[in-house]
Design a protein around this motif. Structure first.
Motif, PDB file in Angstrom:
ATOM      1  N   ILE A   1       6.535   4.200   7.230  1.00  9.01           N
ATOM      2  CA  ILE A   1       6.202   2.775   7.213  1.00  9.01           C
ATOM      3  C   ILE A   1       7.428   1.908   7.496  1.00  9.01           C
ATOM      4  O   ILE A   1       7.303   0.793   8.001  1.00  9.01           O
ATOM      5  CB  ILE A   1       5.493   2.430   5.888  1.00  9.01           C
ATOM      6  N   ALA A   2       8.623   2.431   7.235  1.00 10.22           N
ATOM      7  CA  ALA A   2       9.834   1.697   7.602  1.00 10.22           C
ATOM      8  C   ALA A   2       9.944   1.524   9.109  1.00 10.22           C
ATOM      9  O   ALA A   2      10.623   0.609   9.595  1.00 10.22           O
ATOM     10  CB  ALA A   2      11.065   2.424   7.062  1.00 10.22           C
ATOM     11  N   LEU A   3       9.271   2.395   9.859  1.00  5.53           N
ATOM     12  CA  LEU A   3       9.278   2.322  11.315  1.00  5.53           C
ATOM     13  C   LEU A   3       7.989   1.744  11.891  1.00  5.53           C
ATOM     14  O   LEU A   3       7.997   1.145  12.968  1.00  5.53           O
ATOM     15  CB  LEU A   3       9.500   3.717  11.906  1.00  5.53           C
ATOM     16  N   THR A   4       6.876   1.900  11.177  1.00  2.00           N
ATOM     17  CA  THR A   4       5.591   1.403  11.682  1.00  2.00           C
ATOM     18  C   THR A   4       5.252   0.009  11.165  1.00  2.00           C
ATOM     19  O   THR A   4       4.375  -0.654  11.726  1.00  2.00           O
ATOM     20  CB  THR A   4       4.440   2.358  11.302  1.00  2.00           C
ATOM     21  N   ASN A   5       5.928  -0.428  10.119  1.00  2.00           N
ATOM     22  CA  ASN A   5       5.716  -1.762   9.531  1.00  2.00           C
ATOM     23  C   ASN A   5       7.078  -2.344   9.164  1.00  2.00           C
ATOM     24  O   ASN A   5       7.382  -2.577   7.980  1.00  2.00           O
ATOM     25  CB  ASN A   5       4.830  -1.662   8.282  1.00  2.00           C
ATOM     26  N   PRO A   6       7.925  -2.597  10.170  1.00  2.00           N
ATOM     27  CA  PRO A   6       9.342  -2.817   9.914  1.00  2.00           C
ATOM     28  C   PRO A   6       9.762  -4.264   9.700  1.00  2.00           C
ATOM     29  O   PRO A   6      10.890  -4.648  10.051  1.00  2.00           O
ATOM     30  CB  PRO A   6       9.985  -2.256  11.179  1.00  2.00           C
ATOM     31  N   SER A   7       8.898  -5.076   9.129  1.00  2.38           N
ATOM     32  CA  SER A   7       9.269  -6.468   8.874  1.00  2.38           C
ATOM     33  C   SER A   7       8.932  -6.827   7.438  1.00  2.38           C
ATOM     34  O   SER A   7       8.066  -6.217   6.817  1.00  2.38           O
ATOM     35  CB  SER A   7       8.517  -7.410   9.827  1.00  2.38           C
ATOM     36  N   THR A   8       9.603  -7.821   6.913  1.00  2.00           N
ATOM     37  CA  THR A   8       9.257  -8.289   5.566  1.00  2.00           C
ATOM     38  C   THR A   8       7.845  -8.856   5.555  1.00  2.00           C
ATOM     39  O   THR A   8       7.119  -8.721   4.573  1.00  2.00           O
ATOM     40  CB  THR A   8      10.251  -9.359   5.084  1.00  2.00           C
TER      41      THR A   8
ATOM     42  N   SER B   1       7.380  -3.213  -0.313  1.00  2.00           N
ATOM     43  CA  SER B   1       8.293  -4.106   0.399  1.00  2.00           C
ATOM     44  C   SER B   1       9.037  -3.317   1.463  1.00  2.00           C
ATOM     45  O   SER B   1       9.061  -2.077   1.452  1.00  2.00           O
ATOM     46  CB  SER B   1       9.311  -4.731  -0.564  1.00  2.00           C
ATOM     47  N   LEU B   2       9.667  -4.038   2.371  1.00  2.00           N
ATOM     48  CA  LEU B   2      10.483  -3.387   3.390  1.00  2.00           C
ATOM     49  C   LEU B   2      11.626  -2.625   2.747  1.00  2.00           C
ATOM     50  O   LEU B   2      11.957  -1.514   3.174  1.00  2.00           O
ATOM     51  CB  LEU B   2      11.015  -4.433   4.380  1.00  2.00           C
ATOM     52  N   GLU B   3      12.223  -3.183   1.716  1.00  2.00           N
ATOM     53  CA  GLU B   3      13.322  -2.489   1.033  1.00  2.00           C
ATOM     54  C   GLU B   3      12.851  -1.157   0.470  1.00  2.00           C
ATOM     55  O   GLU B   3      13.554  -0.144   0.578  1.00  2.00           O
ATOM     56  CB  GLU B   3      13.894  -3.368  -0.092  1.00  2.00           C
ATOM     57  N   GLU B   4      11.672  -1.133  -0.148  1.00  2.00           N
ATOM     58  CA  GLU B   4      11.145   0.124  -0.691  1.00  2.00           C
ATOM     59  C   GLU B   4      10.883   1.132   0.420  1.00  2.00           C
ATOM     60  O   GLU B   4      11.163   2.335   0.274  1.00  2.00           O
ATOM     61  CB  GLU B   4       9.850  -0.131  -1.478  1.00  2.00           C
ATOM     62  N   ALA B   5      10.358   0.675   1.533  1.00  4.14           N
ATOM     63  CA  ALA B   5      10.104   1.574   2.658  1.00  4.14           C
ATOM     64  C   ALA B   5      11.408   2.149   3.194  1.00  4.14           C
ATOM     65  O   ALA B   5      11.488   3.337   3.539  1.00  4.14           O
ATOM     66  CB  ALA B   5       9.344   0.836   3.756  1.00  4.14           C
ATOM     67  N   LEU B   6      12.446   1.323   3.275  1.00  2.00           N
ATOM     68  CA  LEU B   6      13.744   1.810   3.740  1.00  2.00           C
ATOM     69  C   LEU B   6      14.340   2.810   2.750  1.00  2.00           C
ATOM     70  O   LEU B   6      14.982   3.789   3.158  1.00  2.00           O
ATOM     71  CB  LEU B   6      14.697   0.634   3.960  1.00  2.00           C
ATOM     72  N   ASP B   7      14.120   2.581   1.453  1.00  2.00           N
ATOM     73  CA  ASP B   7      14.549   3.564   0.445  1.00  2.00           C
ATOM     74  C   ASP B   7      13.863   4.903   0.694  1.00  2.00           C
ATOM     75  O   ASP B   7      14.494   5.966   0.591  1.00  2.00           O
ATOM     76  CB  ASP B   7      14.207   3.069  -0.963  1.00  2.00           C
ATOM     77  N   GLU B   8      12.567   4.863   1.012  1.00  3.78           N
ATOM     78  CA  GLU B   8      11.817   6.094   1.267  1.00  3.78           C
ATOM     79  C   GLU B   8      12.330   6.795   2.526  1.00  3.78           C
ATOM     80  O   GLU B   8      12.435   8.027   2.563  1.00  3.78           O
ATOM     81  CB  GLU B   8      10.322   5.791   1.397  1.00  3.78           C
ATOM     82  N   LEU B   9      12.629   6.015   3.564  1.00  4.89           N
ATOM     83  CA  LEU B   9      13.157   6.605   4.791  1.00  4.89           C
ATOM     84  C   LEU B   9      14.515   7.243   4.542  1.00  4.89           C
ATOM     85  O   LEU B   9      14.831   8.303   5.104  1.00  4.89           O
ATOM     86  CB  LEU B   9      13.259   5.533   5.884  1.00  4.89           C
ATOM     87  N   GLU B  10      15.303   6.607   3.698  1.00  6.98           N
ATOM     88  CA  GLU B  10      16.629   7.153   3.374  1.00  6.98           C
ATOM     89  C   GLU B  10      16.519   8.518   2.698  1.00  6.98           C
ATOM     90  O   GLU B  10      17.366   9.388   2.885  1.00  6.98           O
ATOM     91  CB  GLU B  10      17.364   6.168   2.458  1.00  6.98           C
TER      92      GLU B  10
END
Length: 474
Positions: A310-317, A419-428
């Motif tokens: 979702i960090a890549l498929t929904n990458p906006s706040t 949130s986008l931050e949570e999605a980026l945490d998951e991608l990390e």
């Protein structure tokens, strides 16, 4: 199309300019135009130079020289320029001829190569349903002392009492009342038809268009599926033509997921399947939704990796303003046949063996299509490789309206990040599946996460207008 055929096409259509285009991390196109007199076969061999340091997320000024390598298969005649122009998508290379690892289109090519070497199949097909709004007016401002936005549409329900030249004629679209009404309620038939005409001229095969659920001009145009990179190219054409047709009509189009509070947002449901030559690999007659074990494993990979995807498929706040229950947003990480409340839906109406597919409903059009489609394919292939059975993993099937389930029945159903931050945490935490076959690189992922975290921070630190409503009188 061979290079000589491109040059012949240009000559036959009196082309004056060649417009060379590439795509940045965010999925926005950039271009450099060369006079037709300066373009020959050597241009396609040597490419077009540009400054990579001026593109956010690309390179530093100390290594800024980069090269666009034109893809002759991607040409189309621009419908919006006063001087006849031929548009060409390009891949990005370094000056020493190496493929640039942060080039989104190059990543899409590597994803297709990885599929072909995996032994799973020969081609992955994608078909996005990219929704958008057509507004008559948009205004926004974000500064030290002001933060505001306003959008307006002649169709919007809030304009039933507005004074208009010649009188207010009514026929506005109620909140959540915009799904496929006829004219005069649907006032945008002609503009969508014109968009479709121009899309067909650009090489897309249009299947249908219609008004979508939300008030204020929400629309959808469906075009025919194709292979991963070609579909991403087509989506770039689609957005370009939608934006510019609206501009010609004195209107403005946006693919922003949630421009209206309290009504449906715009998604990009992505249909996908894998073939081996002419043989569809997702079909098994008589199985659940006629879906093969391979297809189940593929969608198992999608659902398992979804929080990171979702960090890549929904990458906006703004993406996460849409991903909330109650607005047909697929927030539940489960699968189902024909059920639009599930993140993965298996269409079952009028489906042939070759049309058998899965539909990932979570994405939206702020996604860079080259990155999003590649990431979905990599997640699905990881599911196939590891035989991820979504039934055993607790992802369904759920054939009930999940929004209306009692809370006790929702226990165990995973939801999308908030949130986008949570999605980026998951991608990390979960990106190894993207590194298979060197499709994505660790450097790309780390750079992408930093790039998107900066966006999230920009939004988080700003004062929101609604905070005045909540706290001004404290």
């Amino acid at each position: 199309m061979a290079v000589e055929n491109v040059l012949k096409l240009a000559q036959e259509n009196n082309i004056e300019w060649f417009d060379f285009r590439f795509v940045d991390l965010s999925g926005r196109a950039h271009h450099i135009s060369l006079p037709a007199s300066e373009v020959d076969e050597d241009t396609f061999l040597n490419g077009v130079a540009f400054d990579g340091s001026s593109i956010p997320g690309f390179r530093g000024i100390e290594e800024s020289d980069m090269v666009m390598m034109p893809d002759p298969e991607s040409v189309f005649i621009d419908a919006f320029t006063a001087h006849p122009t031929l548009n060409i998508m390009c891949n990005i290379f370094t000056p020493d001829g190496e493929r640039y690892e942060r080039d989104p289109r190059g990543i899409a090519e590597k994803a297709e190569e990885y599929l072909q070497t995996s032994g799973v199949g020969t081609a992955a097909f994608f078909a996005p349903e990219s929704e958008f709004f057509i507004f008559d007016d948009v205004r926004y401002q974000s500064d030290v002392n002001v933060s505001s936005y306003s959008v307006d549409s002649n169709e919007a329900f809030w304009n039933t009492n507005r004074k208009e030249d010649g009188g207010n004629l009514g026929f506005k679209i109620r909140k959540k009342g915009g799904y496929v009404p006829v004219a005069p309620v649907d006032s945008q038939q002609d503009i969508r038809s014109e968009m479709c005409r121009l899309l067909e001229e650009a090489g897309l095969r249009i299947e249908r268009h219609h008004h979508e659920v939300a008030t204020a001009g929400q629309a959808e145009i469906n075009f025919r599926f194709d292979t991963l990179k070609l579909t991403a190219d087509n989506l770039m054409k689609y957005k370009y033509i939608v934006h510019n047709t609206a501009q010609q009509y004195g209107k403005t189009a946006t693919f922003m997921p949630k421009p209206l509070f309290g009504d449906n947002g715009s998604g990009m449901h992505v249909h996908q399947s894998i073939f081996d030559g002419d043989t569809p690999l997702f079909y098994e007659k008589g199985a659940y939704a006629n879906l093969s074990e391979m297809a189940l494993h593929y969608l198992g990979g999608i659902l398992y990796h979804a929080p990171a995807l979702i960090a890549l498929t929904n990458p906006s706040t703004n993406s996460f303003k849409r991903l909330v229950p109650g607005y047909e947003a697929p927030v539940n990480l489960v699968f189902s046949k024909g059920n639009r409340s599930a993140a993965v839906r298996i269409p079952i109406a009028s489906v042939t063996p070759k049309g058998c597919r899965i539909e990932f409903r979570t994405p939206d059009s702020t996604a860079n299509p080259y990155l999003a489609f590649s990431a979905m394919l990599m997640a699905g292939l990881d599911g196939i490789k590891k035989k991820m059975d979504p039934r055993e993993l607790g992802y369904g099937p759920f054939d009930k309206n999940i929004y209306e389930l009692p809370e006790e029945d929702k226990v165990g159903i995973r939801s999308v990040p908030a949130s986008l931050e949570e999605a980026l945490d998951e991608l990390e935490k979960d990106f190894d599946f993207l590194l298979e076959g060197d499709v994505f690189t660790a450097d790309f992922i780390q750079n992408y996460i930093s790039f998107k975290r900066a966006e999230a921070k920009d939004v988080a630190i700003r004062v929101h207008p609604h905070e005045f409503s909540l706290y001004y009188d404290c």
